[in-house]
Design an enzyme around this catalytic site. Structure first.
Site, PDB file in Angstrom:
ATOM      1  N   HIS A  67     -39.331  93.808  22.086  1.00 36.57           N
ATOM      2  CA  HIS A  67     -39.019  95.234  22.014  1.00 36.57           C
ATOM      3  C   HIS A  67     -37.603  95.438  22.509  1.00 36.57           C
ATOM      4  O   HIS A  67     -37.162  94.748  23.424  1.00 36.57           O
ATOM      5  CB  HIS A  67     -40.007  96.055  22.864  1.00 36.57           C
ATOM      6  CG  HIS A  67     -40.013  97.493  22.493  1.00 36.57           C
ATOM      7  ND1 HIS A  67     -39.115  98.399  23.010  1.00 36.57           N
ATOM      8  CD2 HIS A  67     -40.783  98.178  21.609  1.00 36.57           C
ATOM      9  CE1 HIS A  67     -39.347  99.577  22.470  1.00 36.57           C
ATOM     10  NE2 HIS A  67     -40.347  99.475  21.612  1.00 36.57           N
ATOM     11  N   ASP A  83     -47.844  97.350  18.673  1.00 37.87           N
ATOM     12  CA  ASP A  83     -48.263  97.129  17.295  1.00 37.87           C
ATOM     13  C   ASP A  83     -48.987  95.812  17.090  1.00 37.87           C
ATOM     14  O   ASP A  83     -49.594  95.594  16.050  1.00 37.87           O
ATOM     15  CB  ASP A  83     -47.049  97.230  16.363  1.00 37.87           C
ATOM     16  CG  ASP A  83     -46.591  98.670  16.255  1.00 37.87           C
ATOM     17  OD1 ASP A  83     -47.463  99.548  16.321  1.00 37.87           O
ATOM     18  OD2 ASP A  83     -45.391  98.914  16.139  1.00 37.87           O
TER      19      ASP A  83
HETATM   20  N1  CMC Z   1     -39.902  86.487  17.290  1.00 37.72           N
HETATM   21  C1  CMC Z   1     -39.011  85.505  17.556  1.00 37.72           C
HETATM   22  N2  CMC Z   1     -37.829  85.711  18.154  1.00 37.72           N
HETATM   23  C2  CMC Z   1     -37.523  86.952  18.491  1.00 37.72           C
HETATM   24  C3  CMC Z   1     -38.400  88.032  18.257  1.00 37.72           C
HETATM   25  C4  CMC Z   1     -39.624  87.759  17.635  1.00 37.72           C
HETATM   26  N3  CMC Z   1     -40.511  88.734  17.402  1.00 37.72           N
HETATM   27  N4  CMC Z   1     -37.848  89.183  18.705  1.00 37.72           N
HETATM   28  C5  CMC Z   1     -36.653  88.847  19.208  1.00 37.72           C
HETATM   29  N5  CMC Z   1     -36.456  87.502  19.083  1.00 37.72           N
HETATM   30  C6  CMC Z   1     -35.294  86.736  19.557  1.00 37.72           C
HETATM   31  C7  CMC Z   1     -34.095  86.952  18.657  1.00 37.72           C
HETATM   32  O1  CMC Z   1     -34.032  85.976  17.646  1.00 37.72           O
HETATM   33  C8  CMC Z   1     -32.959  86.858  19.632  1.00 37.72           C
HETATM   34  O2  CMC Z   1     -32.706  85.483  19.867  1.00 37.72           O
HETATM   35  P1  CMC Z   1     -31.204  84.974  20.214  1.00 37.72           P
HETATM   36  O3  CMC Z   1     -30.844  85.636  21.501  1.00 37.72           O
HETATM   37  O4  CMC Z   1     -31.352  83.485  20.324  1.00 37.72           O
HETATM   38  O5  CMC Z   1     -30.340  85.395  19.047  1.00 37.72           O
HETATM   39  C9  CMC Z   1     -33.505  87.452  20.918  1.00 37.72           C
HETATM   40  O6  CMC Z   1     -34.930  87.276  20.841  1.00 37.72           O
HETATM   41  C10 CMC Z   1     -33.205  88.940  21.089  1.00 37.72           C
HETATM   42  O7  CMC Z   1     -33.590  89.610  19.892  1.00 37.72           O
HETATM   43  P2  CMC Z   1     -32.846  90.878  19.302  1.00 37.72           P
HETATM   44  O8  CMC Z   1     -33.132  90.957  17.841  1.00 37.72           O
HETATM   45  O9  CMC Z   1     -31.421  90.855  19.733  1.00 37.72           O
HETATM   46  O10 CMC Z   1     -33.577  92.039  20.088  1.00 37.72           O
HETATM   47  P3  CMC Z   1     -33.606  93.530  19.653  1.00 37.72           P
HETATM   48  O11 CMC Z   1     -33.785  94.323  20.891  1.00 37.72           O
HETATM   49  O12 CMC Z   1     -32.453  93.862  18.778  1.00 37.72           O
HETATM   50  O13 CMC Z   1     -34.923  93.611  18.713  1.00 37.72           O
HETATM   51  C11 CMC Z   1     -37.106  93.971  17.916  1.00 37.72           C
HETATM   52  C12 CMC Z   1     -36.128  94.174  19.088  1.00 37.72           C
HETATM   53  C13 CMC Z   1     -38.390  94.766  18.203  1.00 37.72           C
HETATM   54  C14 CMC Z   1     -36.476  94.531  16.621  1.00 37.72           C
HETATM   55  C15 CMC Z   1     -37.417  92.480  17.753  1.00 37.72           C
HETATM   56  O14 CMC Z   1     -37.974  91.970  18.938  1.00 37.72           O
HETATM   57  C16 CMC Z   1     -38.325  92.193  16.556  1.00 37.72           C
HETATM   58  O15 CMC Z   1     -37.846  92.059  15.431  1.00 37.72           O
HETATM   59  N6  CMC Z   1     -39.696  92.085  16.814  1.00 37.72           N
HETATM   60  C17 CMC Z   1     -40.633  91.904  15.742  1.00 37.72           C
HETATM   61  C18 CMC Z   1     -40.891  93.236  15.043  1.00 37.72           C
HETATM   62  C19 CMC Z   1     -41.750  94.162  15.872  1.00 37.72           C
HETATM   63  O16 CMC Z   1     -42.780  93.782  16.418  1.00 37.72           O
HETATM   64  N7  CMC Z   1     -41.343  95.446  15.930  1.00 37.72           N
HETATM   65  C20 CMC Z   1     -42.113  96.499  16.589  1.00 37.72           C
HETATM   66  C21 CMC Z   1     -41.423  97.094  17.751  1.00 37.72           C
HETATM   67  S1  CMC Z   1     -42.571  98.092  18.702  1.00 37.72           S
HETATM   68  C22 CMC Z   1     -42.789  99.475  17.729  1.00 37.72           C
HETATM   69  C23 CMC Z   1     -41.716 100.464  17.867  1.00 37.72           C
HETATM   70  O17 CMC Z   1     -41.492 100.951  18.994  1.00 37.72           O
HETATM   71  O18 CMC Z   1     -41.104 100.794  16.831  1.00 37.72           O
END
Ligand code: CMC
Length: 430
Positions: free
Chosen positions: A307, A365
């Site tokens: 998240h 989720d």
């Molecule tokens: N699986 C594997 N690796 C992950 C995941 C994941 N679900 N989420 C983040 N990472 C890794 C990502 O690759 C990155 O690695 P590195 O630092 O080596 O590049 C690191 O963790 C940080 O990720 P980020 O993309 O910079 O983090 P963010 O804050 O931009 O993204 C997120 C948050 C929710 C978009 C992401 O965690 C994700 O895509 N999760 C899966 C989709 C999901 O479950 N979304 C629902 C969110 S809850 C509902 C809502 O509130 O909308």
């Protein structure tokens, strides 16, 4: 309001720029950088990782401590003791309703849940296999064409009327999207039923057969609605605010929010979780899935994990996990294959150094999809359920923005990295 000041030295020989710092009631203070443009610089913050786009009194999140408050009330207490109508009233008005206020609010919504008969015709323009979110974006936006009588957004009463219409009609439109998708006749709302039960009635009843809702399932869906009702300045809410900042009508703004919510990184996640669990099929395949999620050359992510704000745990996930157990017990589905796969995936991921180091925990989720599926909601309706729940958050944030004297049209700037000015070359000379 500014108690302290920050000083920014641009290294250009000029005196440092003085920037006021404002104190938040809770959480990080903010530096007011609005004057920077006058000094010829902007801040650079793709994804708004460190930018407060507005001031708000609606929702507070402390991602490290796993705290979520609506108007100061912890989500755990609201999910346990309040119903969705009370939460809607709270988000919109700032205070919990008294008994009679709740009664009047609920009554008003019940009376406006039916949509204009012409709305039926909009659906006929869609293919039967249209994703319900595709129909919802279009049909909620189309409400703009029906309610010109309440379009004076400067008038608080008009804003309130729009809020009531939106809250009452979005579930009706969501259920219509589903019925159209499966080829069944639309089922009209029933004013005698409560908000959540009425939605289940419109989803599951047919003209030939009544639907009697199981109270445990009604309560579970109500909890899903409460947990998703607002979440501060997330992507879809910021979209609603940005669209509304130009003075656009609220129905168009909410349609923009629905479009943003649809993405798999946001509201589409619970649908993506279920698809992922289906694909995993058997717990023996989990190590392979974990390896793919960790592989930097593979874009695959473990859906339902991570998240932007919650970096230790998502308080909504804890509540949803509990609800998941309650629903599966009620329905005698404790041995459900997908649920077992989810629990095993959760166990393995929580012990894996990659997920521990990156602070990736199951989010709300991860579990909500399993609950929705057990209730009988089809997977392609999951994001639509999220949209119904979040409508109150969107409309409360939109109303707050319009009433804010500091509100201006949203207009971010950029770091331009393109070509410098150059002369046009006629096509024959290129
Ligand atoms: N699986 C594997 N690796 C992950 C995941 C994941 N679900 N989420 C983040 N990472 C890794 C990502 O690759 C990155 O690695 P590195 O630092 O080596 O590049 C690191 O963790 C940080 O990720 P980020 O993309 O910079 O983090 P963010 O804050 O931009 O993204 C997120 C948050 C929710 C978009 C992401 O965690 C994700 O895509 N999760 C899966 C989709 C999901 O479950 N979304 C629902 C969110 S809850 C509902 C809502 O509130 O909308």
């Amino acid at each position: 309001m500014a108690e302290r000041k920050a000083y920014l030295d641009l290294g250009n020989g000029q005196p440092p720029i003085e920037l006021p710092i404002y104190s938040a009631t809770m959480g990080p203070d903010v530096i007011d950088i609005r004057s920077l443009g006058k000094h010829g610089v902007f801040t650079y913050d793709p994804g708004f990782m460190s930018t407060a786009s507005c001031n708000s009194s609606i929702t507070y999140i402390d991602g490290d401590a796993g705290i979520l408050l609506y108007r100061g009330y912890p989500i755990e207490q609201l999910a346990e003791h309040a119903d969705f109508m009370e939460v809607c009233y709270l988000l919109l008005n700032g205070e919990l309703p008294t008994g009679s206020q709740r009664h009047d609010f609920d009554n008003t919504l019940r009376k406006v849940s039916m949509v204009h008969d012409q709305i039926n015709n909009f659906f006929r323009g869609f293919r039967r296999d249209a994703h319900p979110m595709a129909s919802m974006v279009g049909v909620v936006g189309a409400l703009s064409a029906f309610y010109h009588d309440s379009f004076d957004i400067a008038d608080p009463r008009h804003r309130e009327i729009s809020a009531f219409r939106m809250l009452a009609k979005v579930p009706t439109i969501a259920a219509m999207s589903y019925k159209y998708n499966i080829g069944q006749p639309f089922v009209y709302p029933q004013n005698r039923l409560g908000y959540v039960e009425n939605f289940m009635h419109m989803m599951f009843a047919t003209p030939c057969e009544e639907y009697v809702a199981n109270p445990v399932l009604v309560r579970a869906l109500e909890r899903i609605f409460i947990l998703h009702a607002d979440h501060e300045q997330n992507a879809s809410t910021s979209t609603v605010r940005l669209a509304g900042s130009s003075g656009a009508n609220p129905f168009a703004c909410i349609a923009a929010g629905i479009a943003s919510l649809w993405g798999p990184a946001h509201g589409g996640a619970n649908e993506a979780v279920l698809k992922m669990l289906e694909e995993i099929g058997d717990v023996s395949n989990i190590p392979d899935v974990i390896a793919r999620a960790k592989d930097k050359s593979n874009p695959f992510r473990l859906m339902g994990f991570g998240h932007r704000v919650y970096k230790n745990f998502d308080p909504r996930a804890n509540l949803m996990r509990k609800t998941c157990h309650e629903v599966l017990n009620e329905l005698g589905m404790q041995d459900d294959r997908l649920f077992k796969t989810a629990l095993e995936l959760e166990r393995i991921a929580l012990e894996d150094p990659y997920f521990i180091e990156k602070k990736l925990y199951p989010n709300v989720d991860f579990y909500s999809g399993i609950v929705l599926r057990a209730i009988g909601i089809p997977v392609n309706m999951f994001t639509a359920i999220f949209a119904i729940s979040r409508t109150i958050g969107w409309i409360s944030q939109w109303s707050e923005m319009i009433a804010d004297p500091e509100q201006r049209i949203g207009r971010p700037r950029q770091l331009y990295c393109g070509a410098e000015q150059r002369e046009f070359v006629p096509i024959g000379k290129r």
